[in-house]
Design an enzyme around this catalytic site. Structure first.
Site, mmCIF file in Angstrom:
data_model
loop_
_atom_site.group_PDB
_atom_site.id
_atom_site.type_symbol
_atom_site.label_atom_id
_atom_site.label_comp_id
_atom_site.label_asym_id
_atom_site.label_seq_id
_atom_site.Cartn_x
_atom_site.Cartn_y
_atom_site.Cartn_z
ATOM 1 C CB SER A 71 -0.912 -0.013 1.238
ATOM 2 O OG SER A 71 -1.798 1.084 1.212
ATOM 3 C CG ASP A 72 2.977 4.884 -1.404
ATOM 4 O OD1 ASP A 72 3.918 4.624 -0.631
ATOM 5 O OD2 ASP A 72 2.808 6.009 -1.910
#
EC number: 3.6.1.9
Length: 187
Positions: A71-72
């Site tokens: 995730s970012d």
């Protein structure tokens, strides 16, 4: 497919807390992924690619049967990506840009296992109150902005700057719960 081993490819304590809140048992690995936007990438393409790169880099560190989440999160104002600040001057520039206006927080989530990857980007609209230079200075001194995209954390002291959101609060924190759960159910 039943998930026998779940891995979060992230060093973020906020993502660990959110995934645990969903009731999942998981391990953590911290892959080394270069965060550099390509010239032709839109902000949404960029954050999706980063989440996918993190998931795939995490998968390379664990057993083949593991389901890996990457995730970012980025903050976007006028199509400009605001990432983690380099120093106080950078944080101040970002917070002044966000002050008294609307911006987007985009979180990309990718889940991968055995060469199959599913991704989603969740965009949340966020409105900030007008910030004084004194508020920005005091906020920087708290230490909170140092490791956060856009130089603020909605779940901490930075939450007092937010007047309204439309979308996923948890995506702004770093991991959209509903969308992550939906991706995991594909495995």
């Amino acid at each position: 497919m039943t998930i026998s081993k779940l891995v979060l490819a992230s060093g973020s304590p906020r993502r660990r807390e959110l995934l645990a809140q969903m009731g999942y048992q998981f391990e953590v690995v911290v892959p080394n992924v270069e965060e550099k936007r390509a010239a032709a990438e839109s902000p949404a393409q960029y954050v999706e690619r980063l989440s996918r790169d993190k998931a795939l880099a995490g998968a390379a560190l664990v057993a083949a049967e593991a389901v890996v989440i990457g995730s970012d999160t980025i903050v976007v104002k006028d199509q400009q990506v605001l990432e983690k600040p380099r120093d106080f001057a950078d944080a101040k520039r970002m917070l002044l840009k966000l002050s008294g206006s609307q911006h987007q927080v985009m979180t990309g989530v990718s889940v991968t296992c055995r060469g199959i990857t599913h991704s989603v980007v969740v965009t949340t609209e966020v409105w900030f109150k007008t910030l004084s230079e004194q508020e920005i200075e005091a906020y920087w001194q708290s230490g909170e902005p140092c490791d956060k995209a856009g130089s603020y954390g909605i779940q901490g002291l930075g939450g007092r700057f937010v007047t309204r959101i439309e979308g996923s609060y948890h995506a702004v924190v770093g991991l959209p719960l509903y969308e992550t759960d939906q991706l995991l159910h594909k495995f």
